[in-house]
Design a protein around this motif. Structure first.
Motif, PDB file in Angstrom:
ATOM      1  N   VAL A   1       0.837  -1.204   0.000  1.00 42.06           N
ATOM      2  CA  VAL A   1       0.000   0.000   0.000  1.00 42.06           C
ATOM      3  C   VAL A   1       0.872   1.255   0.000  1.00 42.06           C
ATOM      4  O   VAL A   1       0.676   2.160  -0.804  1.00 42.06           O
TER       5      VAL A   1
ATOM      6  N   ASP B   1      -2.135  -6.963   2.997  1.00 42.89           N
ATOM      7  CA  ASP B   1      -2.591  -5.643   3.435  1.00 42.89           C
ATOM      8  C   ASP B   1      -1.465  -4.797   4.016  1.00 42.89           C
ATOM      9  O   ASP B   1      -1.674  -3.646   4.384  1.00 42.89           O
TER      10      ASP B   1
ATOM     11  N   ASN C   1       0.042  -5.081   6.868  1.00 39.62           N
ATOM     12  CA  ASN C   1       0.039  -4.937   8.330  1.00 39.62           C
ATOM     13  C   ASN C   1       0.994  -5.901   9.014  1.00 39.62           C
ATOM     14  O   ASN C   1       1.356  -5.704  10.179  1.00 39.62           O
TER      15      ASN C   1
ATOM     16  N   SER D   1      -6.713  -0.525  -2.250  1.00 40.45           N
ATOM     17  CA  SER D   1      -6.460  -1.125  -0.942  1.00 40.45           C
ATOM     18  C   SER D   1      -7.679  -1.881  -0.435  1.00 40.45           C
ATOM     19  O   SER D   1      -7.550  -2.910   0.227  1.00 40.45           O
TER      20      SER D   1
ATOM     21  N   ASN E   1      -9.957  -3.040  -2.566  1.00 43.51           N
ATOM     22  CA  ASN E   1     -10.305  -3.964  -3.652  1.00 43.51           C
ATOM     23  C   ASN E   1     -11.764  -3.810  -4.073  1.00 43.51           C
ATOM     24  O   ASN E   1     -12.465  -4.793  -4.295  1.00 43.51           O
TER      25      ASN E   1
ATOM     26  N   THR F   1      -9.539   4.904   1.637  1.00 48.44           N
ATOM     27  CA  THR F   1     -10.637   4.407   2.473  1.00 48.44           C
ATOM     28  C   THR F   1     -11.750   5.437   2.631  1.00 48.44           C
ATOM     29  O   THR F   1     -12.900   5.071   2.848  1.00 48.44           O
TER      30      THR F   1
END
Length: 1073
Positions: free
Chosen positions: A292, A354, A356, A869, A871, A921
């Motif tokens: 990302v 992702d 993370n 991010s 999708n 987002t």
């Protein structure tokens, strides 16, 4: 034939076509009479193969069947006759007249006499009715148009012009399912059946180990897999089935029908320019860019260290040396190995999908996972004693909807673990040598893992512990890695033999065979060659002290890069997700970062942000260096400011909270801060700009004395030109040139750009379908490299060459007309096209293929935005509804109608636009009644409606390129500048400030229909006006920002980080009022 026989013929036709048995396909079409292949018919006619034309037609109709059939055969034979006369081949002409045309004399004797008299003329064009006959090619094309109309009107061709809509390789799927069903019926089914023939029923021998039956699966593991239910694939659309483009100019480029279709990426998209050099200090063994935050690079070394670099600022923001977290829980073999030799190396490190979590595989037994905290911290998560010996590779997957980590090792095993807890889930046995690499993948609902061992064996596994499903041999029979293209449709492997021969190949998954072998490797490579893929188009491998690049569709080397020297013989390399950066290892324990134009722009943005942050006061105490996060491209083709139509342009995201880090030992003085805030509230005042002395505004020159209103406006990706689309369907392009006043050639309101046209003077004009373009909904999208523009104004979608203004091709003929365009974030050849009939078509330009048709709106589509991010694709329509669609299967996940503001009652209607913030987002939603920020679940976080200083309806809005501001245009000509996070107004610009007094309107209303944000300069905007004018507006040098931020309320809204993304801040489609 029975209905079932008819369906079987269609399955066989599809199989023959996929296997390239072209002559057999057309012979079966003719003999069965079930499907008339218009494309094949066109090719025969245009090639003048008249005997084959009539033979093909004979499978469907005869001359005497009806008047349509008679007319079809007459036109064909007449054309054949005229061509013979044109060649002065009188003998052939007489033969055609007597043999082919005389049959029509009984129906129209006068016409037959007139045709006969043509033999007496030196040139049949002397006949008045044939005086406009051109050359052979044009005459055939004109006749073909007439034939197509006759065929479509002929009742004998009814239901024979469209091929049934079913998935690819359907016959193979049915056979595989049948074989597996037979296997299930065996009394003693074996775990890994080897079904060798279709000619006899399958049966298993008696079991030796009590194995249970495997679930049905396709023989060639990744071959044809049964369709996932609930997806509406509109493969029966005529454009989709005919797979052809319309007749164009000789220099047009066709996107369909070729084995290697044209692609919108060029060599210039490859990152080849060295822009950064990082010194790691030890030999780099593995690299991986964050999925990302596109400038974050994970590195693993030969001494067990891992590091996280921010390549934009050249900062190492995290570093961990190897240690065992809990030696007491380790197995005795591991403890013994560490006691004997403490040296350990990283074999592989990579990010989870992702970003993370990151995983690290070591050369002795161990896998460790960390959570990645946005401030740069790495927190220990799980430590797994995974294999006896080295852990050679790891990969992440989601076999049970939770994140798992796959490992492979020297003990010849493959294991799957819960990525968070470290609990073992699966073990796969079957390799006879150490396992070198793993490659998980899924097709529709089937998940599987490819693995390679150092004996050259490739195996594939389902998550059922029932053994390998395939057993291939890798070229070279030694160390091989496998990888899919980003869209998951193409499989590649790269490996090196013990003798040093390297092989890069593409696989035919269904057959388990090599489809293509790429040339260009050194005869004896000095190490194991590593490779990577990007953009669904390019391959890169490190060999011969170079980086070598290939086009996926060509076996020869495309180009190479020496990276200014200093590379090892076989450097390791890794692309970032967008392909704008490439990390390459060096022989002096370093890393070189290569960039293309986008990558260089991205890094310049980071530098400018870091520089601005270093001058300003600290906004937040932070003991860590700031992370400049790159937000994935937001794709919107709307007025709302989003330039969703250009998802491929990505700029970095900059953290607003850490631009000027402070010493963690310093503590803030709370009291003075409260006092400062209270003073701010008292002294803050809205910046209200009413005259041109307080900003810089430029009216772009135009030779058109009566220009049409500007309905779409966008900056080019390089930021040095503006492209406008008028309501008359004509495009205009202004370019800033290098000059003494503007040595860098950048866009500025201080220097006027040139209204540019190619030397031939032609205009870029959209097809209008013979309608009134003023009433049509226009849409536009610009390719990543500014080479092509897609556009529509109520007619077909046109693809223009930006250098020559020529039409390269057209597609999607109305009805319905296209109303919005948005590029897929991972593949520039796939476009989401919003339609006037409220559907959304997912269209592949390269193969002229509608992949899916999405239905959920009640009125025309007015906005589309991709979030890579999350999708998803978010759509908006004139019904004021928002819909969220999954990119994976294109199913609708959620929908919601926007709510009217408090001062407005009733259901909202009218154009609604959407644009993702750079954080991918938060969603900006624009309607004439409001600006609103939504989260990924379509929950409205905050909104603003016209009032007070800005009472008029909103005409357009867009994020600034850094994601900190929202620019909104209003129907009274005013411009509002808002804080993106809170939607608080910080500046108002009156029309008198930017419209010159000489053209300032009187009683008539002139206002911006569209606002476009500059891709690099966050405070520069362009305005497309209702009177056809275009203005560029920016602050003065003395005060380079639009006002000051208004004071925050207590209990501020959830933060939206600033993440500049040039791709997401351009408004390519704007609302028309």
């Amino acid at each position: 034939m029975s209905s079932l026989s008819r369906e079987l013929v269609f399955l066989i036709l599809q199989f023959l076509d996929e296997e390239k048995f072209k002559e057999t396909v057309h012979k079966l079409e003719q003999e069965s009479g079930f499907y008339f292949n218009m494309k094949h018919f066109e090719d025969l006619v245009q090639g003048g193969e008249w005997d084959e034309v009539e033979k093909y037609l004979s499978g469907f109709t005869k001359v005497e069947d009806n008047r349509y059939s008679m007319k079809i055969f007459f036109e064909i034979r007449k054309q054949k006759y005229l061509e013979a006369l044109d060649r002065h081949d009188r003998t052939k002409a007489v033969e055609i007249l007597v043999k082919d045309l005389k049959v029509f004399a009984s129906f129209n004797e006068e016409l037959f006499k007139e045709i006969t008299q043509l033999l007496t003329l030196e040139n049949f064009r002397q006949n008045e009715q044939l005086s406009k006959y051109g050359d052979t090619k044009s005459a055939r094309n004109i006749m073909l148009l007439e034939l197509k109309k006759l065929i479509e009107a002929n009742p004998l061709f009814r239901d024979k012009l469209n091929f049934p809509p079913f998935k690819a390789s359907r016959l193979r799927t049915l056979i595989n399912q049948s074989l597996n069903w037979q296997h299930q019926l065996c009394k003693n089914p074996r775990p890994n059946p080897d079904i060798k023939t279709l000619f006899t029923d399958h049966s298993c021998a008696a079991p030796t180990n009590g194995a249970r039956a495997p679930p049905p699966a396709n023989g060639p593991l990744v071959g044809s897999i049964p369709n996932a239910p609930g997806i509406d694939y509109q493969s029966a659309d005529s454009e989709h089935l005919m797979k052809r483009m319309r007749v164009g100019q000789p220099d047009e480029v066709s996107f369909s029908g070729a084995s290697h279709p044209a692609n919108m990426y060029t060599q210039e998209d490859l990152p080849k320019q060295v822009v950064r050099t990082l010194n790691q200090g030890s030999n780099v063994m593995s690299l991986d860019f964050h999925p990302v935050q596109q400038t974050i690079l994970l590195v693993g070394t030969n001494v067990g260290d891992i590091a996280v670099w921010e390549v934009g600022s050249r900062e190492r923001i995290a570093h961990k040396t190897f240690k065992v977290w809990d030696i007491g829980s380790c197995t005795l073999p591991l403890q013994a190995a560490l006691m004997k030799d403490a040296a350990i190396s990283v074999n592989r490190c990579l990010w989870s999908p992702d970003g993370n979590i990151l995983g690290v595989a070591f050369s002795k037994h161990i896998v460790q996972t960390y959570t990645f905290v946005p401030n740069g911290d790495l927190r220990q998560q799980a430590e797994i004693d995974a294999h006896i010996g080295g852990v050679n590779d790891i990969a992440f997957s989601h076999p049970n909807k939770t994140l798992s980590i796959i490992t492979c090792g020297d003990d010849k095993l493959i294991k799957v673990w819960d990525a968070q807890t470290g609990q073992k889930q699966y073990t796969f046995e079957g390799h006879e040598a150490p396992v070198y690499s793993v490659c998980p993948h899924y097709k529709e609902s089937i998940q599987f893992i490819f693995s390679t061992a150092i004996d050259g064996k490739i195996k594939a596994w389902l998550y059922d512990c029932l053994g390998s499903r395939v057993d291939y041999d890798a070229p070279g029979h030694w160390c091989t890695t496998m990888a899919y293209s980003a869209d998951g449709t193409r499989l590649f492997s790269c490996g090196t033999s013990k003798e040093g021969d390297s092989h890069l190949v593409e696989w035919n998954e269904t057959e388990g065979a090599i489809k293509r072998t790429y040339n260009g490797f050194r005869k004896r490579s000095l190490g194991v060659v590593q490779f990577d893929t990007t953009r669904n188009r390019f391959l890169a491998a490190g060999d011969e002290f170079l980086v070598k690049f290939w086009d996926m569709d060509s076996t020869n080397i495309l180009t190479t890069a020496d990276c200014d020297g200093g590379l090892p013989a076989s450097p390791r390399l890794r692309f970032n997700r967008e392909g704008s950066l490439l990390a390459v290892t060096t022989s002096d324990n370093g890393i070189k970062i290569l960039a293309n134009t986008d990558g260089q722009r991205l890094l310049r943005m980071l530098e400018s942000r870091a520089f601005e942050g270093s001058r300003g006061p600290p906004q937040q105490i932070n003991s860590k260096p700031p992370i400049v996060a790159l937000g994935p491209v937001s794709n919107v083709s709307c007025p709302i400011a989003v330039n969703a139509e250009r998802p491929d342009r990505i700029l970095p995201a900059v953290s607003t909270s850490g631009l000027a880090p402070m010493d963690a030992s310093r503590t803030p003085d709370v009291k003075p801060r409260i006092t400062d805030e209270s003073e701010k509230v008292k002294t803050w005042k809205l910046a209200d700009i009413v005259d041109n002395g307080h900003l810089r505004a430029l009216h772009l020159s135009d030779t058109d004395t009566n220009p049409s209103k500007v309905v779409r406006l966008l900056y080019t990706n390089n930021g040095i030109a503006l492209l406008a689309l008028g309501s008359n369907a004509v495009h205009k392009l202004w370019k800033w040139q290098r000059s003494d006043r503007n040595p860098n050639g950048k866009s500025t309101a201080s220097v006027a750009p040139q209204l540019w046209q190619p030397a031939n003077g032609i205009l870029m004009t959209n097809d209008t379908n013979d309608g009134n373009p003023e009433e049509a909904t226009a849409c536009i999208a610009l390719s990543k490299n500014d080479s092509y523009v897609m556009s529509a104004s109520g007619g077909k979608v046109s693809l223009f060459n930006m250098m020559t203004f020529k039409v390269m091709t057209t597609f999607m003929a109305p009805p319905p007309a296209a109303t919005f365009l948005a590029f897929h974030p991972q593949d520039n050849n796939i476009i989401a096209i919003g339609m006037e009939d409220s559907t959304i078509q997912i269209y592949n330009v390269r193969i002229d293929d509608v992949k899916s048709k999405l239905k959920g709106h009640q009125k025309k589509i007015t906005g589309l935005a991709f979030s890579q991010s999350m999708n998803v694709l978010v759509s908006s329509g004139a019904d004021a509804q928002l819909c969220v669609w999954s990119i994976d299967g294109w199913e609708k996940k959620k929908s919601r109608y926007i709510q009217p503001p408090a001062n407005r009652s009733g259901t909202l209607v009218g154009d609604t636009r959407v644009q993702f913030h750079n954080d991918q987002t938060h969603l900006l939603v624009v309607h004439e009644s409001q600006l609103a920020i939504y989260d990924g679940n379509l929950e409205c976080l905050r909104s603003w409606s016209p009032r007070d200083a800005l009472p008029a309806p909103i005409s357009s809005a867009i994020y600034s390129c850094d994601g900190l501001l929202v620019y909104a245009a209003f129907c009274d000509g005013a411009i509002g500048v808002f804080e993106a996070e809170s939607l608080r107004l910080r500046c108002r610009i009156a029309p008198s400030a930017y419209i010159p007094p000489s053209i300032l309107p009187g009683p008539g209303r002139v206002y911006p229909l569209v606002v476009a944000a500059h891709p690099v300069e966050p405070n520069q905007i362009a305005l497309g006006m209702s009177d056809g004018k275009v203005h560029v507006v920016e602050p003065l040098d003395a005060d380079p920002k639009w006002g000051t931020a208004p004071p925050q309320d207590n209990g501020a809204h959830p933060a939206i980080s600033a993440a500049p993304s040039a791709a997401s801040n351009q408004a390519s489609d704007q609302p028309t009022r």
